[in-house]
Design a protein around this motif. Structure first.
Motif, short mmCIF file in Angstrom:
data_model
loop_
_atom_site.label_atom_id
_atom_site.label_comp_id
_atom_site.label_asym_id
_atom_site.label_seq_id
_atom_site.Cartn_x
_atom_site.Cartn_y
_atom_site.Cartn_z
N PHE A 17 -5.17 0.22 -7.23
CA PHE A 17 -5.90 0.90 -6.16
C PHE A 17 -7.40 0.65 -6.33
O PHE A 17 -7.93 0.68 -7.45
CB PHE A 17 -5.61 2.40 -6.19
CG PHE A 17 -4.22 2.76 -5.75
CD1 PHE A 17 -3.81 2.57 -4.44
CD2 PHE A 17 -3.31 3.29 -6.66
CE1 PHE A 17 -2.52 2.91 -4.04
CE2 PHE A 17 -2.02 3.62 -6.27
CZ PHE A 17 -1.63 3.42 -4.95
N GLU A 22 0.82 -1.20 0.00
CA GLU A 22 0.00 0.00 0.00
C GLU A 22 0.86 1.26 0.00
O GLU A 22 2.04 1.23 0.36
CB GLU A 22 -0.93 0.00 1.22
CG GLU A 22 -1.91 -1.17 1.22
CD GLU A 22 -2.94 -1.05 2.33
OE1 GLU A 22 -2.82 -0.14 3.18
OE2 GLU A 22 -3.87 -1.88 2.35
N GLU A 31 -10.19 6.00 -4.15
CA GLU A 31 -9.50 7.28 -4.19
C GLU A 31 -10.45 8.34 -3.63
O GLU A 31 -11.59 8.47 -4.11
CB GLU A 31 -9.09 7.63 -5.62
CG GLU A 31 -8.33 8.94 -5.74
CD GLU A 31 -7.93 9.25 -7.18
OE1 GLU A 31 -7.09 10.13 -7.39
OE2 GLU A 31 -8.47 8.60 -8.11
N ASN A 90 -6.68 1.59 -12.83
CA ASN A 90 -6.71 1.03 -11.49
C ASN A 90 -7.97 0.19 -11.36
O ASN A 90 -8.54 -0.24 -12.38
CB ASN A 90 -6.66 2.15 -10.44
CG ASN A 90 -5.24 2.64 -10.19
OD1 ASN A 90 -4.44 1.96 -9.56
ND2 ASN A 90 -4.93 3.83 -10.70
#
Length: 392
Positions: free
Chosen positions: A338, A293, A341, A356
């Motif tokens: 990811f 991460e 966001e 992503n």
């Protein structure tokens, strides 16, 4: 009748005539140049003396030998930068800068040579080491080949060395780590190879700027490299790096302003200690094999203006603290995995979050790609910053 004055011995007269003849031979090729030099101060020049300094001394004679040898080592000079490199008045040569010697203000010496963007082809001769008082040597964007001659170890005052964008090759010139005044080292865009020694990053050398990108160096990341340096700028892009981002990266908090490690094949986690770099303005870790991460501590990097971690294997959620950084103007997280966001990221002027796995976000990976990533074994990061279980 008064006696005639005695005439000088014939041998002394002949010697004096010979000296005048030799001086005339040096001057004749360059009669178009002014007989009195007009020294140009180097950027670090001392206040000019009240009286003009003599253009004749041992140091300028040595510089004349060095520059003439260099001119003979030049194969092509399309801009004719060295066309006026003739005659003994080296301070009048294009690109050559003179000032009072730092150890004797009554002596004129060569303090810098700047041939940047000359497209000059040739090599650097051994005689270049005779330029012992040079503080600035700027040779970028030429076609010099070969390597840096070992005689440059005599340049004890060398402060800035820029030989970027040439055709230089060979092992890293070891003598560079022994130059006591060197602070700016730019070797990028050449063909140097082999190990980049830890001493380049060491506190004994104390470089302020290290540009070694786009060579064939091998660099091992360790506490002796990222952790021991006093540099404000470190650029190792497009260079083969081994090892992991060490937690000691945070030990460079007092000085580091720019760190660029893009496309270096790093397989690593990003250690949370990176958040200690509160003076860092540019961080580019893109196009590597970083996993795990993005640390929340990156949100502590209050000076950060550009953050690029694109095209790695990072996952999780982009921390909102990063998007709230007051100076952040450019954020790239594209090409990762990811899954979230924060909306606060939308105010960042330049933002790239494509490719992503963010639900209902445009230009993301396919559902199949994201599901396949979720089924990979989880990433575990060791205390040294290395990946304990690399994603398949």
């Amino acid at each position: 009748m008064a006696p005639l004055a005695a005439s000088p011995p014939r041998s002394k007269t002949a010697a004096a005539a010979l000296r005048h003849l030799l001086l005339l031979c040096l001057i004749l090729p360059c009669l178009s140049q002014p007989l009195l030099p007009a020294p140009s101060p180097s950027p670090a020049a001392a206040p000019p003396p009240t009286l003009p300094l003599s253009p004749f001394n041992d140091r300028l004679e040595a510089a004349y030998i060095a520059l003439q040898a260099w001119k003979h080592a030049i194969i092509e000079d399309p801009k004719n930068l060295t066309a006026n490199w003739c005659g003994p008045f080296v301070c009048n040569y294009t690109g050559v800068f003179c000032t009072a010697a730092p150890d004797d203000p009554h002596i004129l010496t060569v303090a810098g040579v700047d041939l940047n963007h000359g497209d000059i082809a040739g090599y650097l001769p051994d005689h270049i080491g005779l330029l012992a008082d040079v503080a600035l040597l700027h040779l970028n964007s030429n076609r010099f080949h070969g390597t840096l001659p070992g005689s440059m170890q005599h340049m004890r005052l060398l402060f800035e060395l820029d030989v970027s964008n040439n055709l230089l090759a060979g092992e890293f010139p070891a003598f560079l780590t022994s130059l006591p005044s060197l602070k700016y080292l730019d070797l990028r865009f050449n063909r140097f190879s082999g190990e980049l020694p830890d001493a380049v990053f060491g506190r004994k050398l104390s470089l302020d700027a290290i540009f070694a990108n786009n060579n064939r160096f091998n660099v091992t990341l360790s506490p002796a490299t990222l952790g021991n340096s006093t540099a404000s700028v470190i650029v190792l892009a497009n260079t083969e790096l081994a090892g992991c981002l060490p937690p000691t990266i945070g030990d460079m908090a007092d000085t580091l302003v720019e760190l660029i490690l893009l496309n270096t094949s790093i397989s690593s986690c990003i250690p949370p200690e990176i958040g200690k770099l509160k003076k860092l303005r540019v961080l580019d870790l893109s196009r590597n094999e970083l996993a795990g991460e993005l640390p929340e501590s990156v949100g502590d990097m209050e000076s950060l203006e550009v953050l690029n971690v694109g095209y790695n294997q990072l996952s999780g959620v982009v921390p909102e603290s990063i998007c709230l950084l007051p100076k952040l103007r450019n954020l790239t997280v594209a090409g990762n995995y990811f899954c979230g966001e924060p909306v606060s990221c939308l105010h960042i002027p330049l933002r790239d979050d494509r490719m992503n796995c963010i639900p209902e976000w445009p230009h993301q990976r396919t559902h199949e790609e994201c599901i396949a990533f979720e089924h990979r074994p989880p990433v575990h990061c060791g205390a040294d910053g290395c990946i304990l279980h690399h994603p398949l």
